[in-house]
Design a protein around this motif. Structure first.
Motif, PDB file in Angstrom:
ATOM      1  N   ASN A 234       0.743  -1.207   0.052  1.00  0.00           N
ATOM      2  CA  ASN A 234       0.077  -0.089   0.010  1.00  0.00           C
ATOM      3  C   ASN A 234       0.876   1.162   0.064  1.00  0.00           C
ATOM      4  O   ASN A 234       0.399   2.362   0.151  1.00  0.00           O
ATOM      5  CB  ASN A 234      -0.830   0.049   1.017  1.00  0.00           C
ATOM      6  CG  ASN A 234      -1.772  -1.068   1.448  1.00  0.00           C
ATOM      7  OD1 ASN A 234      -2.537  -1.185   0.546  1.00  0.00           O
ATOM      8  ND2 ASN A 234      -1.732  -2.061   2.264  1.00  0.00           N
ATOM      9  N   THR A 235       2.012   1.079  -0.353  1.00  0.00           N
ATOM     10  CA  THR A 235       3.092   2.368  -0.116  1.00  0.00           C
ATOM     11  C   THR A 235       2.575   3.403  -0.951  1.00  0.00           C
ATOM     12  O   THR A 235       2.712   4.634  -0.605  1.00  0.00           O
ATOM     13  CB  THR A 235       4.386   1.979  -0.332  1.00  0.00           C
ATOM     14  OG1 THR A 235       4.894   0.790   0.678  1.00  0.00           O
ATOM     15  CG2 THR A 235       5.489   2.949  -0.074  1.00  0.00           C
ATOM     16  N   GLY A 236       2.191   2.945  -2.281  1.00  0.00           N
ATOM     17  CA  GLY A 236       1.958   4.052  -3.318  1.00  0.00           C
ATOM     18  C   GLY A 236       3.010   5.123  -3.656  1.00  0.00           C
ATOM     19  O   GLY A 236       4.477   4.450  -3.966  1.00  0.00           O
ATOM     20  N   TYR A 237       2.923   6.274  -4.020  1.00  0.00           N
ATOM     21  CA  TYR A 237       3.956   7.285  -4.247  1.00  0.00           C
ATOM     22  C   TYR A 237       4.456   8.022  -3.082  1.00  0.00           C
ATOM     23  O   TYR A 237       3.492   8.251  -2.076  1.00  0.00           O
ATOM     24  CB  TYR A 237       3.322   8.181  -5.123  1.00  0.00           C
ATOM     25  CG  TYR A 237       2.907   7.848  -6.720  1.00  0.00           C
ATOM     26  CD1 TYR A 237       3.674   7.051  -7.386  1.00  0.00           C
ATOM     27  CD2 TYR A 237       1.613   7.678  -6.727  1.00  0.00           C
ATOM     28  CE1 TYR A 237       3.370   6.464  -8.415  1.00  0.00           C
ATOM     29  CE2 TYR A 237       1.150   7.343  -8.140  1.00  0.00           C
ATOM     30  CZ  TYR A 237       2.013   6.657  -8.939  1.00  0.00           C
ATOM     31  OH  TYR A 237       1.234   6.067 -10.007  1.00  0.00           O
ATOM     32  N   ALA A 238       5.615   8.257  -2.788  1.00  0.00           N
ATOM     33  CA  ALA A 238       6.148   8.762  -1.487  1.00  0.00           C
ATOM     34  C   ALA A 238       7.444   9.618  -1.770  1.00  0.00           C
ATOM     35  O   ALA A 238       8.405   9.323  -2.374  1.00  0.00           O
ATOM     36  CB  ALA A 238       6.353   7.410  -0.470  1.00  0.00           C
ATOM     37  N   PHE A 239       7.487  10.747  -0.979  1.00  0.00           N
ATOM     38  CA  PHE A 239       8.512  11.701  -0.760  1.00  0.00           C
ATOM     39  C   PHE A 239       9.593  11.024   0.352  1.00  0.00           C
ATOM     40  O   PHE A 239       9.140  10.779   1.502  1.00  0.00           O
ATOM     41  CB  PHE A 239       8.072  13.027  -0.561  1.00  0.00           C
ATOM     42  CG  PHE A 239       7.914  13.580  -1.688  1.00  0.00           C
ATOM     43  CD1 PHE A 239       8.637  14.627  -2.657  1.00  0.00           C
ATOM     44  CD2 PHE A 239       6.456  13.753  -2.164  1.00  0.00           C
ATOM     45  CE1 PHE A 239       8.360  15.462  -3.433  1.00  0.00           C
ATOM     46  CE2 PHE A 239       6.070  14.282  -3.158  1.00  0.00           C
ATOM     47  CZ  PHE A 239       7.055  15.136  -4.106  1.00  0.00           C
ATOM     48  N   LEU A 240      10.825  11.107  -0.006  1.00  0.00           N
ATOM     49  CA  LEU A 240      11.781  11.075   0.882  1.00  0.00           C
ATOM     50  C   LEU A 240      12.599  12.285   0.859  1.00  0.00           C
ATOM     51  O   LEU A 240      13.413  12.327  -0.049  1.00  0.00           O
ATOM     52  CB  LEU A 240      12.788   9.792   0.949  1.00  0.00           C
ATOM     53  CG  LEU A 240      12.353   8.527   1.402  1.00  0.00           C
ATOM     54  CD1 LEU A 240      13.432   7.400   0.969  1.00  0.00           C
ATOM     55  CD2 LEU A 240      12.108   8.509   2.917  1.00  0.00           C
ATOM     56  N   HIS A 241      12.551  13.164   1.783  1.00  0.00           N
ATOM     57  CA  HIS A 241      13.146  14.400   1.598  1.00  0.00           C
ATOM     58  C   HIS A 241      14.797  14.344   1.886  1.00  0.00           C
ATOM     59  O   HIS A 241      15.544  15.104   1.323  1.00  0.00           O
ATOM     60  CB  HIS A 241      12.756  15.465   2.441  1.00  0.00           C
ATOM     61  CG  HIS A 241      11.331  15.975   2.350  1.00  0.00           C
ATOM     62  ND1 HIS A 241      10.769  17.282   1.646  1.00  0.00           N
ATOM     63  CD2 HIS A 241       9.889  15.260   2.273  1.00  0.00           C
ATOM     64  CE1 HIS A 241       9.413  17.239   1.272  1.00  0.00           C
ATOM     65  NE2 HIS A 241       8.852  16.054   1.786  1.00  0.00           N
ATOM     66  N   ASP A 242      14.989  13.649   2.698  1.00  0.00           N
ATOM     67  CA  ASP A 242      16.396  13.170   3.035  1.00  0.00           C
ATOM     68  C   ASP A 242      16.331  11.879   3.748  1.00  0.00           C
ATOM     69  O   ASP A 242      15.274  11.133   4.309  1.00  0.00           O
ATOM     70  CB  ASP A 242      17.041  14.280   3.770  1.00  0.00           C
ATOM     71  CG  ASP A 242      16.554  14.659   5.199  1.00  0.00           C
ATOM     72  OD1 ASP A 242      16.258  13.639   5.961  1.00  0.00           O
ATOM     73  OD2 ASP A 242      16.298  15.816   5.422  1.00  0.00           O
ATOM     74  N   ILE A 243      17.435  11.283   4.286  1.00  0.00           N
ATOM     75  CA  ILE A 243      17.629   9.892   4.991  1.00  0.00           C
ATOM     76  C   ILE A 243      18.459  10.485   6.191  1.00  0.00           C
ATOM     77  O   ILE A 243      19.440   9.511   6.515  1.00  0.00           O
ATOM     78  CB  ILE A 243      18.029   8.812   4.233  1.00  0.00           C
ATOM     79  CG1 ILE A 243      19.337   9.283   3.333  1.00  0.00           C
ATOM     80  CG2 ILE A 243      16.791   8.119   3.375  1.00  0.00           C
ATOM     81  CD1 ILE A 243      19.724   7.844   2.531  1.00  0.00           C
ATOM     82  N   TYR A 244      18.298  11.549   6.789  1.00  0.00           N
ATOM     83  CA  TYR A 244      19.110  11.870   7.970  1.00  0.00           C
ATOM     84  C   TYR A 244      19.475  10.882   8.807  1.00  0.00           C
ATOM     85  O   TYR A 244      20.385  10.621   9.410  1.00  0.00           O
ATOM     86  CB  TYR A 244      18.507  13.070   8.658  1.00  0.00           C
ATOM     87  CG  TYR A 244      19.157  13.627   9.773  1.00  0.00           C
ATOM     88  CD1 TYR A 244      20.644  13.834   9.916  1.00  0.00           C
ATOM     89  CD2 TYR A 244      18.274  14.075  10.855  1.00  0.00           C
ATOM     90  CE1 TYR A 244      20.929  14.426  11.236  1.00  0.00           C
ATOM     91  CE2 TYR A 244      18.918  14.449  12.169  1.00  0.00           C
ATOM     92  CZ  TYR A 244      20.274  14.770  12.068  1.00  0.00           C
ATOM     93  OH  TYR A 244      20.834  15.503  13.400  1.00  0.00           O
ATOM     94  N   ALA A 245      18.633  10.210   9.361  1.00  0.00           N
ATOM     95  CA  ALA A 245      18.542   8.930  10.383  1.00  0.00           C
ATOM     96  C   ALA A 245      19.423   8.057  10.090  1.00  0.00           C
ATOM     97  O   ALA A 245      20.136   7.336  10.791  1.00  0.00           O
ATOM     98  CB  ALA A 245      17.116   8.613  11.042  1.00  0.00           C
ATOM     99  N   HIS A 246      19.713   7.753   8.607  1.00  0.00           N
ATOM    100  CA  HIS A 246      20.533   6.565   8.206  1.00  0.00           C
ATOM    101  C   HIS A 246      21.699   7.253   8.016  1.00  0.00           C
ATOM    102  O   HIS A 246      22.769   6.467   8.504  1.00  0.00           O
ATOM    103  CB  HIS A 246      19.751   6.206   6.738  1.00  0.00           C
ATOM    104  CG  HIS A 246      20.820   5.315   6.251  1.00  0.00           C
ATOM    105  ND1 HIS A 246      22.049   5.726   5.623  1.00  0.00           N
ATOM    106  CD2 HIS A 246      21.152   4.094   6.033  1.00  0.00           C
ATOM    107  CE1 HIS A 246      22.554   4.825   4.826  1.00  0.00           C
ATOM    108  NE2 HIS A 246      22.146   3.713   5.334  1.00  0.00           N
TER     109      HIS A 246
ATOM    110  N   ASN B  28      11.024   0.952   3.741  1.00  0.00           N
ATOM    111  CA  ASN B  28       9.981   0.642   3.036  1.00  0.00           C
ATOM    112  C   ASN B  28       9.773   1.423   1.882  1.00  0.00           C
ATOM    113  O   ASN B  28       9.482   0.631   0.646  1.00  0.00           O
ATOM    114  CB  ASN B  28       8.715   0.807   3.952  1.00  0.00           C
ATOM    115  CG  ASN B  28       7.585   0.566   3.390  1.00  0.00           C
ATOM    116  OD1 ASN B  28       7.260  -0.382   2.854  1.00  0.00           O
ATOM    117  ND2 ASN B  28       6.685   1.500   3.387  1.00  0.00           N
ATOM    118  N   ILE B  29       9.838   2.694   1.927  1.00  0.00           N
ATOM    119  CA  ILE B  29       9.492   3.692   0.429  1.00  0.00           C
ATOM    120  C   ILE B  29      10.590   3.173  -0.410  1.00  0.00           C
ATOM    121  O   ILE B  29      10.165   3.118  -1.508  1.00  0.00           O
ATOM    122  CB  ILE B  29       9.767   4.712   1.058  1.00  0.00           C
ATOM    123  CG1 ILE B  29       8.374   5.338   2.105  1.00  0.00           C
ATOM    124  CG2 ILE B  29       9.665   6.141   0.050  1.00  0.00           C
ATOM    125  CD1 ILE B  29       8.442   6.961   2.610  1.00  0.00           C
TER     126      ILE B  29
END
Length: 359
Positions: free
Chosen positions: A100-112, A136-137
């Motif tokens: 059910n993820t669909g379309y998604a924004f990842l603005h950054d991956i700071y925690a990674h 997941n995204i």
């Protein structure tokens, strides 16, 4: 049908929330002007929304009851996508799991990228939750959107995305045109009118690098600083107490958008020492009102600001801000940056991406 996840409307309009709000407004305008019936867009509005959008073409679907996060993202929103036979569009670095993820924004991956910044138990839970959504995204979204080439490269490096699965939709500044200056901040802090000051704005997270400002201010007692911002969750910097006690620093706390605009117009220069940004909106806002900007030569910032900014080393205060503030960028370079990064342009990019996906 595209169903927008309206979770961003439950929070104050800063950063990611501002981006989502402005893009959706301009996407609505494009849907009206282009009159293409095959691209139907709706938004699921949480019952506890702080902001209520006024759309002409995007249909508002009100949620029937209050629901908390992450319950909303993981259960209620995907349920509503299924019931409306819609594909979700998620703006907030979170999305429903797997199918059910669909379309998604990842603005950054700071925690990674900066795990060491998450030290307390609460911070570590935030990091874990963030990383679950990042992965997941990256693995399951029909298309991943991000805000800069820097973030795109970091996401691809971390999660192995192919170019065709990720696109850049940048931030903008044009919302700032509608904000009226509010000089009441100078009534509350009259010292700001007596001496030139450098201004710094941002959520008070470690990556915003306020320790740079603190160390620089200690080494340059003749230069003055105004700092505004609000701590987010458990991610506040350890230097807040020292910043408040430093004689040449005025700690403003939270200020409204009109006050921010007034501060930007009157400051000696806007200083942004952040060492990690997916985009970094505040210097763009400052640039739009004629302020000189001094930013860290880190992450996405050189990509966004090019020769319109002066640069500092995020890890060293061996510089002189007065000298950097004396540099005047070429007007055509400033215009290039301001013309490129607008929400109008970004909404067109997103519209075309969704149109292509739905054909």
């Amino acid at each position: 049908m595209i169903l927008i996840n309206g979770n961003f409307l439950c929070r104050n309009l800063t950063g990611i929330e501002r981006f989502a709000y402005e893009i959706c407004g301009r996407l609505d305008e494009l849907l009206v002007s282009n009159k293409e019936e095959f691209l139907k867009v709706s938004i699921l509005l949480p019952a506890n929304a702080k902001t209520f959008p006024d759309y002409k073409k995007i249909e508002i679907i009100p949620a029937k009851y209050l629901t908390s996060f992450p319950k909303w993202d993981l259960f209620y929103f995907p349920k509503m996508c299924r019931s409306h036979k819609a594909i979700g569009l998620n703006f907030s670095n979170t999305a429903p799991i797997i199918f059910n993820t669909g379309y998604a924004f990842l603005h950054d991956i700071y925690a990674h990228d900066f795990p060491g910044d998450f030290s307390s138990k609460k911070d570590k839970l935030i990091r874990l939750y963030s990383q679950i959504h990042y992965k997941n995204i990256a693995r399951h979204a029909k298309k991943v959107f991000t805000v800069s080439e820097f973030s795109k490269n970091q996401i691809q490096k971390a999660y192995g995305l192919k170019d065709e699965r990720i696109s850049v939709i940048p931030n903008g500044w044009d919302h700032f045109k509608k904000i009226e200056e509010d000089d009441s901040i100078f009534e509350s802090f009259p010292l700001l009118l007596e001496k030139p000051f450098f201004f710094t704005l941002g959520s008070l997270q470690k990556r915003k690098n306020l320790k740079w400002i603190l160390q620089y201010a200690k080494n340059h007692p003749d230069q003055n600083f105004a700092i505004s911002g609000k701590a987010i969750g458990g991610m506040h910097t350890d230097e807040l107490g020292e910043l408040s006690e430093q004689k040449n620093i005025i700690f403003l706390g939270y200020v409204n958008d009109g006050q921010v605009k007034s501060l930007m117009k009157k400051c000696r220069a806007f200083v942004f020492p952040s060492y990690y940004e997916g985009f970094g909106i505040p210097p763009l806002e400052a640039l739009s009102v004629g302020a000189k900007i001094i930013v860290a030569k880190s992450a996405s910032l050189p990509e966004i600001y090019g020769e319109a900014a002066s640069y500092i080393n995020a890890e060293s205060t061996d510089c002189n801000l007065e000298e950097l503030a004396s540099f005047t960028p070429k007007s055509e370079e400033i215009e290039r940056v301001l013309n490129k990064f607008t929400y109008q342009n970004s909404a067109k990019l997103l519209y075309n991406e969704l149109k292509e996906e739905m054909l």
